[in-house]
Write an enzyme that holds these catalytic residues in place. Structure first.
Site, mmCIF file in Angstrom:
data_model
loop_
_atom_site.group_PDB
_atom_site.id
_atom_site.type_symbol
_atom_site.label_atom_id
_atom_site.label_comp_id
_atom_site.label_asym_id
_atom_site.label_seq_id
_atom_site.Cartn_x
_atom_site.Cartn_y
_atom_site.Cartn_z
ATOM 1 N N ASP A 1 0.854 -1.186 0.000
ATOM 2 C CA ASP A 1 0.000 0.000 0.000
ATOM 3 C C ASP A 1 0.896 1.245 0.000
ATOM 4 O O ASP A 1 2.114 1.141 0.155
ATOM 5 C CB ASP A 1 -0.882 -0.061 1.258
ATOM 6 C CG ASP A 1 -1.931 1.025 1.284
ATOM 7 O OD1 ASP A 1 -2.303 1.525 0.209
ATOM 8 O OD2 ASP A 1 -2.378 1.378 2.400
ATOM 9 N N GLU B 1 2.496 4.944 -4.075
ATOM 10 C CA GLU B 1 2.454 5.866 -5.242
ATOM 11 C C GLU B 1 3.790 6.575 -5.467
ATOM 12 O O GLU B 1 4.072 6.882 -6.634
ATOM 13 C CB GLU B 1 1.325 6.877 -5.042
ATOM 14 C CG GLU B 1 -0.070 6.276 -5.134
ATOM 15 C CD GLU B 1 -0.414 5.377 -3.951
ATOM 16 O OE1 GLU B 1 0.066 5.657 -2.846
ATOM 17 O OE2 GLU B 1 -1.130 4.393 -4.156
ATOM 18 N N ASP C 1 -8.983 3.868 -1.942
ATOM 19 C CA ASP C 1 -9.890 4.310 -0.879
ATOM 20 C C ASP C 1 -11.184 4.902 -1.429
ATOM 21 O O ASP C 1 -11.339 6.122 -1.522
ATOM 22 C CB ASP C 1 -9.182 5.318 0.017
ATOM 23 C CG ASP C 1 -8.012 4.677 0.749
ATOM 24 O OD1 ASP C 1 -7.975 3.431 0.833
ATOM 25 O OD2 ASP C 1 -7.139 5.422 1.228
HETATM 26 C C1 GLC Z 1 -4.631 3.354 2.947
HETATM 27 C C2 GLC Z 1 -5.145 2.164 2.167
HETATM 28 C C3 GLC Z 1 -6.182 1.441 2.989
HETATM 29 C C4 GLC Z 1 -5.574 1.023 4.329
HETATM 30 C C5 GLC Z 1 -5.023 2.239 5.063
HETATM 31 C C6 GLC Z 1 -4.286 1.866 6.331
HETATM 32 O O1 GLC Z 1 -5.622 4.304 3.113
HETATM 33 O O2 GLC Z 1 -5.631 2.520 0.918
HETATM 34 O O3 GLC Z 1 -6.650 0.321 2.278
HETATM 35 O O4 GLC Z 1 -6.517 0.392 5.106
HETATM 36 O O5 GLC Z 1 -4.132 2.942 4.211
HETATM 37 O O6 GLC Z 1 -3.234 1.009 6.083
#
Ligand code: GLC
Length: 804
Positions: A413, A416, A489
């Site tokens: 995650d 980017e 998200d």
């Molecule tokens: C980001 C991700 C989400 C995750 C969060 C905490 O917002 O996109 O899926 O739960 O981080 O790790």
């Protein structure tokens, strides 16, 4: 001429000698020079390279002052190697490079480049010569390509864009962005896929602009007669990919950038996620909740709170004192554990990952050699340079403990990369870029892809011959070789359900078939109806995972009470019943480059109104789905492409090529099956592999025209399929007024453990009196009140004939 010094200085006065920076255009091509499958054209200063890649694919590159950049691409690791016959012809008007399928024309008058098919139909034409503008701050050039846009031309692709499916009239940007709770039309989002498909006059072609810098696309937005793409740096390099069908374009895009490897079978089951399930006991409670409620589930996710102070590759001693035991217990209960790993490594000299990365100089640095530091979940962080192969190797090896602890999958995650406050890295951050060096301007869009590549390759090494499961938020073209993706998200709203439907179809035609949305919406609160409708759509998303933000109410499939729990169960069970069908569609993706979700325009691009349809899609090539996307909807319109379809729920047959209205009670989703299909089905299990499969059900749908179906089978968790240890079965179904015949052929070296098929005949226009299978009469045929018939026979049959 002798110039005295004073005059010389005067001549070099910067204010007098420098021309203003303007866009420069290619001049007139003077001659062509061939070297192997490359042809070079020049206007005396700039050079253009035309590469014949395959009969359908031609690559164009531009070097403003004749010097091409070194050839290197993260998207296309290797060009197809087969030699292609082509001709180079010159006449008064043009140079023409022709393969058996495509002509590339270089017009002498103005260096316009165009493409035509073998019937001399022009499919893509420059509206201006390729051009560029010097970038004095960073060096290099902004590079531009402008083509015509025809009045009826439609555009598809570009990955995860949150807008209408047809991109006509849009201007969009590629720059990977952490877009929490993104809105409709917000751009850019998490991924950069610089590939689009055009359909005009029923002929499709694709453009893959393999440039990792910030890139822009304009599909007739600024000027309705022009399509342009340009980038803030790098080379003007694009592939023209010929159709004539959208499917041909997508297959050939896959030929360049690769397909998803086969996933472990369990990854196709239902997955449950939340930010975060902790402590350990909470995870166990959730897992038990699935088993108690008899709702199938294969994957459970640990979000950032499982770590010690958000330090990657650690466990919180307080919340997860014995992760190995917990994971083993979960595994014994049929759950695979997936953990999140972000790129930000906490600056902390007592933390081994940071210490090692620092010692080995693996973290990214700014232009003046300072480390790139920024705040993410752990606080102040530094970030590995995943564009360095040595760093990728190191990163991959860091997974050894997690694998040893029993983790089955990894979720990458914030790659980017996301940085709190500033959004992402500043432009001046340097990257090794596999030896081709670059600033963050060049590496930004591939950072996430290289991170998940390192993760995938590391896991593959650690897990020996087992298939790893990975999921990533950011990516660039080719990321599908390493990972599945989710759309980031999203929000618990009906608008987002609609958007998700479009995004998944778009990702599928952009090379990324293994995709899903956060079911239920990440932020905000869905009500039971929205959650159930989302579960229904998710049942037919190649990747199926519910996820929610930490500040929302808990959201498991049973959280909303009845009737929702039962309906959610019914659909998750349907997901599991159809796993062999999805797995076979996956194989068709992996091996042949077909997308798993196929928008209606891909089935019938010749129908103009289909260019604007975005609700319906097929799941694989046999099952058409139309999600219910409005609250309280009692019925909805569904378009069925031409051919005969079966309503999945009542087995009524419907002639397609038109819109119909179907009832949509909460416990039903419009599902249609193509006549002639053989849909394989597994028994419902609480998780994949819970029980030995004793027989596979084949649902056969009568058709009076011939239809082929496929079933792929293998071990489901190893790479043995790369050594041909698999079975690819082909079924051919063809009926007439008093007979139905099903033929089966097989290819491959795998032998499934089950012995027989349970065959169900749907929609027979007659009552069968006799069934002959491989010359033997079937003794027992069960007839059901809905005029379906069932019998059993060996999995190795060659031909079954059903007689009136
Ligand atoms: C980001 C991700 C989400 C995750 C969060 C905490 O917002 O996109 O899926 O739960 O981080 O790790």
């Amino acid at each position: 001429m002798i110039v005295d010094e004073e005059e010389f200085h005067h001549l070099n006065n910067p204010a007098d000698g420098i021309k203003p920076i303007v866009k420069k255009y290619l001049g007139i091509p003077t001659h062509a020079e061939q070297a192997g499958n490359k042809i070079f054209f020049t206007d005396g200063d700039a050079k253009v390279e035309v590469t014949v890649v395959t009969n359908e694919i031609i690559r164009i590159r531009l070097a403003p002052h004749s010097v091409f950049l070194e050839e290197f691409s993260y998207a296309v690791p290797k060009l197809p190697q087969k030699a292609v016959k082509f001709t180079l012809v010159e006449n008064e008007q043009e140079f023409r490079v022709s393969t058996s399928e495509v002509n590339c024309h270089i017009r002498k008058q103005d260096f316009f480049i165009s493409f035509s098919d073998k019937n001399d139909h022009v499919t893509s034409a420059d509206a201006a010569p390729m051009h560029w503008e010097e970038n004095t701050q960073f060096g290099g050039y902004y590079v531009f390509c402008t083509k015509t846009c025809e009045p009826q031309e439609s555009f598809f692709g570009l990955g995860d864009k949150a807008t209408e499916f047809n991109l006509r009239g849009k201007r969009l940007k590629n720059w990977n962005t952490d877009a929490y709770s993104f809105g409709f039309n917000q751009d850019p989002l998490y991924r950069s896929i610089p590939f689009y498909i055009s359909v005009s006059d029923n002929i499709a072609h694709g453009i893959f602009f393999d440039n990792t810098f910030k890139a822009h696309f304009d599909f007739g937005a600024e000027d309705s007669t022009k399509t342009s793409f340009w980038a803030d740096g790098g080379e003007l390099q694009y592939y023209y990919i010929h159709g004539p069908h959208m499917m041909d374009v997508v297959k050939n895009y896959h030929l360049l950038t690769g397909t998803h490897p086969m996933p472990p079978l369990w990854a196709l089951g239902y997955h449950q996620c939340r930010w975060s399930y902790y402590p350990e006991n909470k995870v166990r409670v959730i897992a038990n909740g699935f088993r108690q409620n008899r709702i199938p589930c294969d994957g459970i996710y640990l979000d950032i709170d499982y770590m010690d102070g958000y330090r990657c590759f650690t466990w919180s001693p307080k919340y997860f004192p014995n992760p190995k035991k917990m994971i083993a217990d979960l595994a014994a209960n049929g759950f695979k554990t997936v953990v999140i790993i972000d790129p930000g490594i906490r600056v902390d000299d007592n933390y081994s990952v940071f210490k090692e990365g620092k010692e080995k100089k693996y973290f990214c640095r700014r232009c003046d050699d300072y480390f790139m530091e920024g705040h993410v979940w752990p606080g102040r962080c530094q970030f590995p340079d995943f564009t360095n192969p040595e760093v990728r190797e190191w990163w991959g090896d860091l997974f050894d403990d997690l694998v040893e602890t029993g983790v089955a999958g990894v979720w990458n995650d914030m790659n980017e990369p996301a940085v709190f406050g500033s959004g992402t890295f500043p432009d001046d951050v340097r990257h090794q870029y596999d030896g081709y060096r670059g600033s963050h301007r060049k590496a930004h869009n591939v950072y996430g892809m290289q991170m998940v590549r390192a993760t995938y390759e590391g896991l593959r090494k650690q897990m020996k011959n087992k298939r790893p499961f990975t999921i990533t938020r950011a990516g660039y073209s080719g990321v599908q070789r390493y990972s599945s993706v989710w759309t980031g998200d999203n929000v618990a709203s009906w608008e987002h359900l609609k958007l998700g439907n479009i995004q998944l179809q778009r990702l599928s035609v952009s090379g990324i078939s293994f995709c899903g949305t956060d079911i239920g919406g990440f932020s905000g609160e869905p009500d039971g109806e929205l959650f159930t409708r989302w579960i229904q759509m998710g049942t037919f998303s190649p990747f199926m995972r519910a996820h929610s933000a930490g500040d929302t109410k808990e959201r498991e499939p049973w959280s909303f009470g009845e009737p929702f729990t039962s309906i959610n169960r019914k659909f998750i069970e349907l997901r599991y019943r159809l796993i062999p069908y999805l797995y076979s569609a996956f194989w068709e993706h992996h091996r042949y480059g077909f997308p798993i979700l196929r928008p209606v325009v891909m089935q019938e691009q010749e129908v103009a109104s289909n260019h604007f349809r975005q609700d319906e899609f097929t799941y694989g090539d046999k099952i058409l789905i139309c999600p219910v996307l409005e609250p309280g909807q009692k019925s909805r319109k569904v378009y069925l492409p031409k051919g005969t379809w079966y309503d999945f729920w009542n087995l009524e047959t419907i002639e397609g090529g038109r819109e119909i209205t179907v009832p949509t009670p909460l416990d039903q989703l419009p599902i249609f099956v193509k006549a002639g299909s053989v849909i394989p089905e597994y028994p419902v299990m609480q998780y994949t592999g819970e029980k030995e499969i004793e027989e596979v059900k084949l649902n056969i749908y009568y058709s009076d025209y011939e239809v082929n179906s496929f079933l792929f089978e293998d071990y489901g968790e190893t790479f043995a399929y790369e050594q041909d240890i698999y079975l690819e079965k082909k079924f051919v179904v063809k009926g007439d007024a008093d007979k139905l015949a099903i033929k089966q052929t097989m290819e491959g070296l795998y032998t499934p453990r089950y012995e027989g098929y349970h065959i169900k005949l749907n929609g027979l226009p007659f009552k069968p009196t006799k069934i002959i299978a491989d010359g033997k009469e079937i003794p027992t045929i069960n007839s059901n009140p809905d005029k379906t018939y069932e019998f059993k026979f060996s999995k190795n049959f060659k031909q079954i004939e059903i007689f009136k």
